[in-house]
Design an enzyme around this catalytic site. Structure first.
Site, PDB file in Angstrom:
ATOM      1  CD  GLN A 198      -2.803  -1.462   0.332  1.00 53.99           C
ATOM      2  OE1 GLN A 198      -3.605  -0.551   0.152  1.00 53.99           O
ATOM      3  NE2 GLN A 198      -2.852  -2.582  -0.380  1.00 53.99           N
ATOM      4  CB  ALA A 239     -11.430   0.662   3.235  1.00 51.35           C
ATOM      5  CG  HIS A 240      -7.315   0.176   0.415  1.00 50.64           C
ATOM      6  ND1 HIS A 240      -6.400  -0.769   0.018  1.00 50.64           N
ATOM      7  CD2 HIS A 240      -8.525  -0.430   0.362  1.00 50.64           C
ATOM      8  CE1 HIS A 240      -7.038  -1.883  -0.264  1.00 50.64           C
ATOM      9  NE2 HIS A 240      -8.309  -1.709  -0.065  1.00 50.64           N
ATOM     10  CG  ASN A 241      -7.161   3.712  -3.160  1.00 50.07           C
ATOM     11  OD1 ASN A 241      -6.569   2.726  -2.742  1.00 50.07           O
ATOM     12  ND2 ASN A 241      -6.572   4.650  -3.879  1.00 50.07           N
ATOM     13  CB  SER A 259     -12.232   2.021  -4.362  1.00 52.26           C
ATOM     14  OG  SER A 259     -10.870   1.657  -4.372  1.00 52.26           O
TER      15      SER A 259
END
Lengths: 341, 341, 341
Positions: A198, A239-241, A259
């Site tokens: 990441q 969460a990521h993005n 995302s």
């Protein structure tokens, strides 16, 4: 601290109904009013308390019409809640502000620290990190390498800002919140998982407030981004993005999967789950414990698992409670038809 | 950093379709492609971006067949996601690895510390604790008495490992996670509670990754056990005496009640709740926000509260939305029957 | 450690059925019984293990009647669970208790520290804070200005107690828990939010236990209050101005919204959500993952989203699974009526 009602009315540009000379020494809730206390009435649910409160004065909306005698002095303003918030802010600022850098803090020699900061004992500031003017880092805050904290932002005790992540100006981050841990990304390979590095970061824009023990993961690539004026409560998972639009707010324990993009001015209730890779429009409201499975257009009010328009879900909940009736009616119809045979 | 497409293709043992001499300077998402960027296409939902991306090169699966012209150079591999992960890992390792023991750390004289470790400022290592070779403890990590961290494991800032708990080799534990707090065990006695001492521990096997602010409680007796290759996301609750089988994964905010046993290769969606004292078989998948109330055999896909087979729940959700229709149809039938009378 | 069964029976005032001279060297679970192990049987689900356990002795209720031969020695008591808890407590106390103040702790000169305390390395104690006799503060605990920790209370590693908050006597707070962060209060103003200062505090009464990474927000005004004997699990959200009555318990990941009042002796299941500004009576039980939307009288057992009486929800869940049957029966009725026309 001691104020006359007339002084408070002046600060708030308010009208007084009752004793302008009454003395206020503290603030209190309307249902727990005490002598010398100043309270406010904004939520109509609480209106009945105003007729019995022992508070010395109560801030009310200009259009409030009493239906019985009130012993408290009334301070009439356009918006009682906003007025009270302003007063509390004023009161709050009388508390001394901590300043200075503790000799028990660790600041990497390559870090850059602004002026008028507060850096408490046991704070760790990594290589090439940047701490803006007036920033306040409470004990046990950890600032990773190359990370950046903007001007006048406050990170409470134990906040962890991973390497390369960015917090804007005028932000407040509460204790224990983790910004920039690795997103949850693994590629299945044979019978196990391969970690997807990441390598992105987290960018928190200006004037964001984040509660305690919340987690905002760094992006796989690019940035997980929290836009300006966003307000996040405690124990939230981002969460990521993920991207959260300007002036949106989420209550405690919300989970937002990877995302997902959330629009501006959204309000997300507690414990809501939001699916990954979907887009939520602007001005969307979501009731507590709902699950958003798919993309949502602007201006929706949603409820349920999976969430549908609020009124529709409310109707289905009523019908659901009538399920026993359905079986009863079916039975009677079938009985009648049987008899006819 | 600067690589030619040909160099990347060589690392990945890939075929090139386009310019082998194109220069890559960064990585980017396919929908946010930039000049010099390398991206990948794995999720079919994103296929349409490949025809308009400004990325210089895109890693794709060998069997990808374009349906329109593509300006980016294609790098064809067996599995685009795995290939990209490998590259990121390579890129990630170019970041310097921290080493050494800070003079601001506290290490009990009876603790045993391996070689090539990183122990940051304000880390506390308790009596008789063991830190393996190459382990990395970020600021504010706390290792309790007799606890053990395996070789090459990383504990990010603020991880708390209680006394007697064990983390295996090659693990990654993200910031704020708590391992080994007392299980929630109380015996009702008269009108209050008697605490049941929690004298077991937590054992985390090799190659486990755990997200931020997750909690894994110690066993009442014996061990709460996380088997090898397990991946846990952020803010997860793992109660006392739980066992999670090899290569299972759980998304954020999952809650697993006491003594539940989860099999191998399970995938648990976000915010799922799992009842105590039940057993979940191998290769079980559970949709987000579901509740698993009872024991589950192998190879199930479940959804709902309480969870049932996924297809069955999907069907019920469709029927549920038709509830107003049921009442309409019942009304018409009854009207018709009434007319007949 | 080595005890004879007779010694244990004497501590517990129990009857022995089998060898009084058998030697106990450890404790174990009944399903994982080992030579020298002492176990207990309280949950009827586990009864079948007693006939095959390899434990040397098992504590059972006086009214337990075996249905097959048992090789283990039985120790008969009034309440096997309570008796076992007492023994574990005894066993637990043989572990040495840490004492003393680390030279690596920071204690403000104006703070007041009782006798016989344990204050570990990297603990920070703020101005005018009060630490009671026998209190134990593990590494990285942060005690804010004017905050107070009662006698014999234990704050595990990384607990953050904000300024002015109070923890009573004989409390246990697990690692990473945050007490006193600002409540989530904002007034909408134009297109953004105005922060409502949170000037109240949190009061935790005596003999409360709180799990890891839980958050209890300070009141806007007045106090968020956790009454005596309350037990809270991990990752729980308690919003501003909430009140939790004496001897109530909540499992992990429960969320309680602002100003909710929970009565005495309530038991709240995991992941439950409780709406703000409502009142829950005494002796209320709520099943896991439920949502309490409205005020609840005393002595209720509730389940569902929104929660209704447990038996009613159980019935609705059964009917819900029969929804396909409803459509089938409607179809047949309509077909039959059509034929009649």
């Amino acid at each position: 601290m001691e104020f006359k009602v007339s002084q408070i009315a002046q600060i708030l540009n308010a009208d007084i109904e009752g004793s302008a000379d009454a003395v206020i020494t503290t603030v209190c809730k309307i249902e727990e009013g005490i002598e010398g206390g100043l309270s406010f009435l904004a939520n109509p649910k609480y209106t009945h308390y105003i007729y019995e409160t022992k508070a010395t004065a109560v801030i009310v909306n200009k259009d409030f019409t009493p239906e019985a005698p009130i012993s408290a002095t009334l301070i009439r303003v356009d918006n009682a809640y906003v007025a009270f918030a302003k007063l509390l802010d004023f009161y709050n600022q009388l508390k001394t502000n901590k300043k200075g850098i503790s000799e028990h803090a660790y600041i990497a020699p390559t870090a850059q620290v602004g002026k008028d900061v507060y850096i408490a004992e046991f704070v760790s500031v990594g290589d090439h990190a940047v701490i803006g003017d007036g920033a306040r880092l409470y004990p046990h805050v950890c600032i990773g390498d190359n990370a950046k904290v903007g001007n006048n932002s406050t990170l409470h005790s134990g906040v962890k800002l991973y390497a390369e992540c960015v917090v804007g100006n005028d932000c407040i981050i509460h204790a224990g919140t983790v910004i920039g841990a690795d997103g949850f990304g693994f590629a299945s390979q044979n019978d196990t998982y391969l970690k997807v590095p990441q390598i992105g970061n987290v960018v928190i824009e200006d004037n964001v407030e984040i509660g305690a023990n919340t987690c905002i993961d760094r992006a796989t690539m690019g940035s997980t981004r929290i836009h300006k004026n966003v307000k996040l409560d405690n124990l939230i998972q981002v969460a990521h993005n993920v991207e959260i639009g300007e002036s949106s707010a989420a209550a405690a324990q919300v989970g937002i999967a990877g995302s997902a993009k959330i629009g501006k001015h959204c309000v997300i209730g507690g414990q809501v789950g939001i699916n990954g890779h979907i887009t939520i429009g602007d001005h969307v409201m979501v009731g507590a414990q709902s699950a958003i499975a798919n993309t949502v257009p602007n201006n929706q009010i949603l409820l349920g698992t999976p969430a549908i328009p609020y009124r529709e879900e409310q109707k289905l909940l009523v019908y659901r409670k009538k399920l026993p009736e359905v079986f009863q009616r079916l039975k009677e119809i079938e009985k009648r038809l049987k008899k006819e045979e």
